[in-house]
Design an enzyme around this catalytic site. Structure first.
Site, PDB file in Angstrom:
ATOM      1  N   ASP A   1       0.837  -1.194   0.000  1.00 15.35           N
ATOM      2  CA  ASP A   1       0.000   0.000   0.000  1.00 15.35           C
ATOM      3  C   ASP A   1       0.878   1.253   0.000  1.00 15.35           C
ATOM      4  O   ASP A   1       1.929   1.285   0.645  1.00 15.35           O
ATOM      5  CB  ASP A   1      -0.886  -0.027   1.256  1.00 15.35           C
ATOM      6  CG  ASP A   1      -1.845   1.138   1.334  1.00 15.35           C
ATOM      7  OD1 ASP A   1      -2.761   1.206   0.498  1.00 15.35           O
ATOM      8  OD2 ASP A   1      -1.669   1.983   2.238  1.00 15.35           O
TER       9      ASP A   1
ATOM     10  N   GLU B   1       1.452  -0.227  -4.886  1.00 15.45           N
ATOM     11  CA  GLU B   1       0.452   0.757  -5.281  1.00 15.45           C
ATOM     12  C   GLU B   1       1.175   2.055  -5.612  1.00 15.45           C
ATOM     13  O   GLU B   1       1.678   2.737  -4.727  1.00 15.45           O
ATOM     14  CB  GLU B   1      -0.543   0.996  -4.152  1.00 15.45           C
ATOM     15  CG  GLU B   1      -1.594   2.029  -4.504  1.00 15.45           C
ATOM     16  CD  GLU B   1      -2.362   2.541  -3.309  1.00 15.45           C
ATOM     17  OE1 GLU B   1      -3.536   2.883  -3.462  1.00 15.45           O
ATOM     18  OE2 GLU B   1      -1.775   2.607  -2.201  1.00 15.45           O
TER      19      GLU B   1
END
Length: 339
Positions: free
Chosen positions: A227, A271
């Site tokens: 993330d 990401e």
């Protein structure tokens, strides 16, 4: 062409699967098949390599529910499933609904939650991984390594492990938020929307992350999605704005070597929304992992919603500096679905 068509069709399937709350998400009772203990032949169209296949983002699905649907997932040709973050959250999630999905992105440390998460227990995660492997399906875990949870904006949650919370060397200046996304210093050293930013250049933090990845590998994980990857700095030879560190080579190489010792080929992707900022090319991250092509999914959904899907003539949006075999074409995620 057939391989690309199969991949495209499976990605479209990801757009239309139904998502629900933590305990019931992804429930497909009418088509669910029962798993058993024998090895199952992989479905036609599955790829051995995660990068070449299609991943089903099982966002908010409990481990039990993923396992119950594993035969169906495999029969649809998915190569991998991706879980929500499995770290212990700053608050318990067993009684929370889908509206509280964001809690899973505010962990209190680096260990698999075994305290009653809405996703399930560590034993249930391991059982799910075993079931996935019997069907030839790989398991990707969503990892939050850029930040931990806050109490209110720009401070530290009291739930954070004391050994991290009370060590000033574990933190960047968490009183400041990123406002200039063209500044790599701000992007990597300041907070995202008030979430306390970890000092990912710290050996202590890197070792915590590595330890968590090893725990996941031992439990059955085959790969990781990181993330907020662009908010974690690259080595100083690239991030020269007084913010570089060896986080990525240290963490990725350590986890990869550990997985190899377990007979696994580890898959990692990050990401990376839009661009890294500060003039850093997206390809600087692909030395270590694949990266998301988020704008592809935006364009696809926009064309379908506008009735113009037939005009969709290309898929890669990240730029000429990134090879196609390092891109993850992002059909839908928690960001696009929840928001």
């Amino acid at each position: 062409m057939r391989k690309n068509l199969n991949k495209f069709l499976a990605l479209l399937l990801a757009l239309v699967l139904c998502f629900g709350g933590f305990g019931n998400a992804g429930n497909a009772n009418a088509a669910t098949l029962t798993d058993n203990t024998q090895t199952v032949v992989s479905a036609s169209g599955q790829q051995d390599n995660i990068q070449d296949g299609v991943t089903l983002h099982c966002w908010n699905w409990s481990y039990k529910n993923i396992e119950a649907n594993m035969a169906l997932i495999a029969s649809l040709g998915y190569t991998a499933i991706q879980t929500s973050p499995i770290q212990q959250s700053k608050e318990g999630t067993s009684k929370y609904s889908m509206d509280s999905w964001w809690l899973l992105y505010q962990p209190m440390g680096f260990r698999i939650d075994n305290t009653g998460s809405g996703l399930g227990t560590k034993a249930e995660f391991t059982s799910m991984c075993n079931a996935a492997h019997r069907y030839g399906v790989k398991v990707i875990v969503d990892v939050v390594a850029n930040h931990l949870g806050n109490q209110t904006s720009n401070n530290l949650s009291t739930a954070i492990s004391d050994d991290i919370r009370n060590d000033s060397n574990c933190w960047h200046d968490y009183t400041k938020n990123t406002t200039n996304y063209n500044s790599r210093y701000e992007v990597t050293q300041y907070c995202m929307s008030g979430l306390p930013d970890l000092n990912t250049g710290s050996t202590t933090i890197q070792n915590y992350v590595i330890g968590f990845l090893k725990e996941c590998i031992d439990a059955g994980a085959d790969g990781f999605r990181f993330d907020a990857a662009k908010h974690i700095e690259l080595p100083s030879t690239i991030d020269t704005d007084y913010c570089g560190s060896n986080f990525w080579p240290n963490v990725i190489n350590s986890a990869t070597t550990y997985a190899q010792g377990k007979g696994k080929k580890l898959y990692c992707y990050g990401e990376l929304l839009d661009s890294p900022g500060g003039g850093i090319p997206s390809s600087a991250y692909t030395t270590y992992m694949s990266i998301t092509d988020n704008s592809w999914g935006n364009t696809l959904r926009g064309n379908i919603n506008g009735g113009n899907s037939s005009s969709y003539s290309h898929v890669y949006h990240k730029g000429d500096d990134v090879l196609a075999n390092k891109l993850v074409l992002w059909a839908e995620s928690h960001d696009t679905f929840a928001n």
